[in-house]
Design a protein around this motif. Structure first.
Motif, short mmCIF file in Angstrom:
data_model
loop_
_atom_site.label_atom_id
_atom_site.label_comp_id
_atom_site.label_asym_id
_atom_site.label_seq_id
_atom_site.Cartn_x
_atom_site.Cartn_y
_atom_site.Cartn_z
N VAL A 197 1.02 -1.04 -0.07
CA VAL A 197 0.27 0.33 -0.45
C VAL A 197 0.58 1.54 0.28
N VAL A 198 1.81 1.18 0.70
CA VAL A 198 2.92 1.99 1.29
C VAL A 198 3.45 3.06 -0.38
N SER A 200 2.62 1.78 -3.64
CA SER A 200 1.52 1.85 -4.78
C SER A 200 0.76 3.67 -4.05
N THR A 201 1.11 3.90 -2.91
CA THR A 201 0.47 5.59 -2.56
C THR A 201 2.05 6.42 -3.13
N VAL A 202 3.23 6.15 -3.10
CA VAL A 202 3.92 6.70 -3.48
C VAL A 202 4.04 6.59 -4.88
N LEU A 204 1.70 6.90 -6.76
CA LEU A 204 0.75 8.01 -7.35
C LEU A 204 0.54 8.60 -7.59
N PHE A 205 1.86 9.71 -5.95
CA PHE A 205 2.56 10.83 -6.72
C PHE A 205 3.73 10.90 -7.20
N TRP A 213 8.14 1.94 -11.02
CA TRP A 213 7.32 1.06 -11.03
C TRP A 213 6.49 -0.63 -11.19
N ASP A 217 6.30 -2.62 -8.93
CA ASP A 217 5.53 -2.62 -8.02
C ASP A 217 4.70 -4.71 -8.29
#
Length: 274
Positions: A197-198, A200-202, A204-205, A213, A217
């Motif tokens: 989750v961390v 994937s969140t990174v 996005l930004f 990625w 990922d």
């Protein structure tokens, strides 16, 4: 006076190393598979998976017009598997250390690598079994909406079926890998659920790394497996050799690396009773 035969009073001894029979690998696999069901946590986790899967299908078929394809039902049934089944694998991998039975296990089977192999194979077998059940439930749900809610029959999910099955196998091996790497159930579960989750969140930004990625990922790399190839191209996803290269690279990071750490820890670690 009673005489005693010296041969009868002498303790029985093994004449050669060939008299010692190794524990069959199939028995190890069955024992490790039973461990997934013998604990209260494992049983309740499987019950939760079944309840969540049934609830998802019921909501998908009952809400709205009910025109839900087999593909949509299959995605709905496999989503809980992807979230919860790896935890079953983690529990199986850490059972010796959480239940303090490592000394017993590795006394009965000193070859620790065989135990790791049995844990991995039993976890993959459970994942494949649950996936087949999910496919069957998705088919029954689609038949239900076709027969009683007037939905159009749509069974075209060839790529999704084998792609999702591959992901289930990777999820289960990844669960075993994280469990062996940490040898602690809470730490392994939290890390396995939070770390992706961390990442994937990174992703996005940090848009500058958008092309990187998919190589890092695993969820991003394997996303094209769950859609039609033409649709994947339209959405800008990788396909063909590049897609498989990204899946292989991400698998090495998320499965291969923790598995290597876990195998090293189990093979080199000291076995204690507590």
């Amino acid at each position: 006076m009673t005489t005693v035969d010296p041969a009868l009073s002498r303790p029985a001894t093994l004449t050669s190393r060939s008299d010692v029979k190794a524990v069959p690998f199939s028995r190890l696999v069955l024992v490790e598979w039973r461990k997934q069901l013998d604990t209260r946590a494992g049983r309740w986790l499987l019950i939760v998976i079944a309840i969540v899967t049934a609830g998802v299908m019921l909501l998908m078929g009952a809400v709205g017009s009910g025109d839900v394809s087999f593909e949509a039902f299959l995605i709905g049934t496999t989503t809980p598997l992807g979230m919860l089944l790896p935890i079953v694998a983690i529990l199986a991998a850490t059972s010796e250390w959480s239940q303090r039975t490592a000394l017993t296990t590795f006394t009965l089977e000193p070859r620790r690598l065989r135990v790791i192999g049995a844990k991995t194979l039993s976890a993959v077998g459970s994942g494949v079994g649950f996936y087949l059940v999910a496919v069957g439930l998705a088919a029954l749900a689609h038949l239900w909406v076709v027969s009683f809610r007037g939905a159009d029959a749509d069974w075209d999910v060839t790529r999704l079926t084998y792609g999702t099955l591959l992901m289930v196998v990777l999820w289960m091996i990844g669960g075993i890998a994280f469990g062996l790497a940490f040898l602690s159930t809470p730490m392994a579960i939290v890390t396995y659920l939070v770390l992706p989750v961390v990442v994937s969140t990174v992703a996005l930004f940090v848009t500058a790394w958008a092309d990187v990625w998919p190589w890092i990922d695993l969820s991003t790399a394997a996303a094209p497996l769950a859609v039609d190839p033409d649709l994947a191209v339209e959405m800008g996803m990788s396909s063909g050799g590049e897609m498989w290269a990204q899946i292989a690279t991400a698998t090495l990071i998320w499965v291969g690396l923790p598995m290597a750490i876990g195998v090293w820890r189990v093979l080199r670690g000291e076995i204690k009773t507590a």
